[in-house]
Scaffold this motif. Structure first.
Motif, PDB file in Angstrom:
ATOM      1  N   GLN A 197       4.788   0.644  -7.636  1.00  0.00           N
ATOM      2  CA  GLN A 197       4.303   1.841  -7.985  1.00  0.00           C
ATOM      3  C   GLN A 197       3.382   2.580  -7.285  1.00  0.00           C
ATOM      4  O   GLN A 197       3.082   4.056  -7.108  1.00  0.00           O
ATOM      5  N   TYR A 234      -3.882   6.571 -18.229  1.00  0.00           N
ATOM      6  CA  TYR A 234      -2.556   7.086 -17.391  1.00  0.00           C
ATOM      7  C   TYR A 234      -2.222   8.235 -18.104  1.00  0.00           C
ATOM      8  O   TYR A 234      -1.721   9.200 -17.306  1.00  0.00           O
ATOM      9  N   SER A 266       3.345   8.179 -13.728  1.00  0.00           N
ATOM     10  CA  SER A 266       4.308   7.954 -14.609  1.00  0.00           C
ATOM     11  C   SER A 266       4.693   6.632 -14.518  1.00  0.00           C
ATOM     12  O   SER A 266       5.160   5.809 -15.558  1.00  0.00           O
ATOM     13  N   MET A 267       4.809   5.956 -13.344  1.00  0.00           N
ATOM     14  CA  MET A 267       5.225   4.409 -13.119  1.00  0.00           C
ATOM     15  C   MET A 267       4.102   3.707 -13.658  1.00  0.00           C
ATOM     16  O   MET A 267       4.443   2.773 -14.496  1.00  0.00           O
ATOM     17  N   ALA A 268       2.799   3.932 -13.222  1.00  0.00           N
ATOM     18  CA  ALA A 268       1.795   3.171 -13.631  1.00  0.00           C
ATOM     19  C   ALA A 268       1.731   3.285 -15.449  1.00  0.00           C
ATOM     20  O   ALA A 268       1.551   1.909 -15.907  1.00  0.00           O
ATOM     21  N   LEU A 269       2.018   4.351 -15.786  1.00  0.00           N
ATOM     22  CA  LEU A 269       2.071   4.420 -17.420  1.00  0.00           C
ATOM     23  C   LEU A 269       3.084   3.612 -18.069  1.00  0.00           C
ATOM     24  O   LEU A 269       2.831   2.811 -18.915  1.00  0.00           O
ATOM     25  N   SER A 270       4.305   3.679 -17.467  1.00  0.00           N
ATOM     26  CA  SER A 270       5.293   2.791 -17.684  1.00  0.00           C
ATOM     27  C   SER A 270       4.861   1.134 -17.979  1.00  0.00           C
ATOM     28  O   SER A 270       5.370   0.569 -18.748  1.00  0.00           O
ATOM     29  N   VAL A 317       7.899   7.033 -22.889  1.00  0.00           N
ATOM     30  CA  VAL A 317       7.489   6.976 -21.471  1.00  0.00           C
ATOM     31  C   VAL A 317       8.704   7.066 -20.593  1.00  0.00           C
ATOM     32  O   VAL A 317       8.487   7.554 -19.361  1.00  0.00           O
TER      33      VAL A 317
END
Lengths: 125, 125, 125, 125
Positions: free
Chosen positions: C54, A82, A39-43, B46
Motif C-alpha cells: 500500500q 481513510y 484506497s488500498m489502506a481503506l480496503s 470499497v
C-alpha cells in the motif's frame, strides 16, 4: 476560534478531515497519501473489520460482547479515517453524496416491490 | 422539530443512520442486515473504489477528471452508507471513535520521529 | 499409492484440496467452512497481501528484498489455500476455469486493439 | 514439445503463468502489471466473489444452483489468474508456499486441542 471543549462528535466530518490533513502534513506523509494508496489502506482496514466476523454466525455478529465491540470500534475508526481522508482529497462531501445515493436507492428499490427480498435491483427489471 | 430545508451535510451522521434504519425497516431488510453481512457489503463497495484506481499511476489518481470523480463519489457514498449502518447497529459513534484513534496515532507516530517515512509504527519500537 | 517423496509442486491442486479437506475434517471445522465464510477469509488474506504494497511505489513493488518477499509469500499461500478450498467446496476446477476465462479475455481484448492501454474492454465497444 | 491436446488442468500452474506472461506481453501491459497493481486487481476480483455470498445464509452458500455456480466459477477464475500472475512476478511457487504454510498450520492448530472451535490460534497460547 473553536473551543476545544466541544467534542468532535458535535463538530463533524469537516473537522476530522482538517485534522487528518494536518496529521499528514506534520509528518510529511502527503507524498504517500495518493488517492490510489489511500484506497488500498481503506480496503485493508475494512478487511480487519471483516476478520472479526468471518467465523461468527450472523446471530453471533448481532450479539458482540463489550470487549469484541471495543475492538471492532477501533477498526471502524480506522476505516472511517481513510474514507474521510479520501473524500477530502477528492473534494467530495460524504454526507451529501450519501444523501444523493439514498435518493437513487429509494427509487431503485421501491419498498412495496422489494419487501423482504434481497434480490439485486437489476433482477426486478 | 428539524426543518427539512436543512441539508443533510449540516445535520450529520446520526440523521443518515436514522434514515438508513428506516430504509431497511420499510423493506423488511433487517433480517439481511446482520453486522456480518454488512461488513461483507462494505468490503464489496470499497473494492469498487479500488477498481477505479487499480491501473492508474499515483499521480493520475491525484488528477481525476470531473466524470471519473463523479463515479468515485458514488462508490464513496455506498461505502459510507454501509459504514454508518454498521456503526449504528453496533452502537458505535464513528466520529468519537475516530477522534480516539487519532489520539492514539498521534502518540504512536510522533511527528519528529516519523517525518517522511512510511514505516509502520512497530518498526520504530 | 502416492509416494510422499514427490513434492507437492509436482502433484498439484487436487492434492492440496484433498489435504485441506482432511485438515478441516480432523478439526471438525467443516461447520465453519461454509463458502460464505471462506469467501470472507479469502478477502482478509488478500488484504494482507495488499497491506505489503500500500505505501510502496509501483517500482518498489517490483523490487522486494528477500525478507519482504518471504513475508508476501506466506500471504500468497494463505490466499491460495482459501481459494483452493472454496473451489473444492463448489466443485470448480480452478485451472480449467482459468483457461476458459483466458480464452474469453483473448477475444475481449484483441492484442492489436488494446496494446499499451489499460482501458476496460467495455470502453472499446 | 507439448501437444496442445493436453488439457491445462493436467499441465498446471506453471503453464498458466507462462500463458499470462505472454498475454500481458502481447498487449504491452507489463507496465500496468506492477505487483502493487496486481494486488489491487486481485482484491477487486475477490470482492466479486464475496458479492455473490453477501446476502446468502451460510446454508444457502452451500447450495448454489447451477447458474450461480457458473457465475462464481468465473470470479474464482479471475482471482486465480491474478494470484498466479502475482506469484509469477515475485518468483513464488504457490503450491510449495501453500504446502509450507499448511505444515505451519498443522503445528499451530493441533487437531486434538482445537477440535470444533474457531478461536484464533493466538487465543490458545
Amino acid at each position: 476560534m473553536r473551543a476545544q471543549a466541544v467534542p468532535m462528535s458535535q463538530r463533524g466530518i469537516d473537522d476530522l478531515a482538517a485534522r487528518l490533513r494536518q496529521f499528514a502534513a506534520d509528518r510529511d506523509w502527503e507524498k504517500f497519501h495518493s488517492p490510489k494508496n489511500i484506497s488500498m489502506a481503506l480496503s485493508v482496514e475494512v478487511a480487519e473489520i471483516v476478520e472479526h466476523f468471518q467465523w461468527l454466525t450472523e446471530q453471533q455478529s448481532r450479539e458482540l460482547d463489550r470487549d469484541k465491540k471495543g475492538e471492532v470500534s477501533q477498526e471502524l475508526a480506522d476505516a472511517f479515517i481513510y474514507l474521510v481522508r479520501l473524500a477530502d482529497q477528492l473534494d467530495i462531501d460524504l454526507l451529501a453524496a450519501a444523501e444523493h445515493k439514498l435518493e437513487i436507492n429509494e427509487t431503485k428499490y421501491p419498498a412495496d416491490q422489494v419487501r423482504g427480498s434481497a434480490k439485486k435491483y437489476t433482477e426486478y427489471d
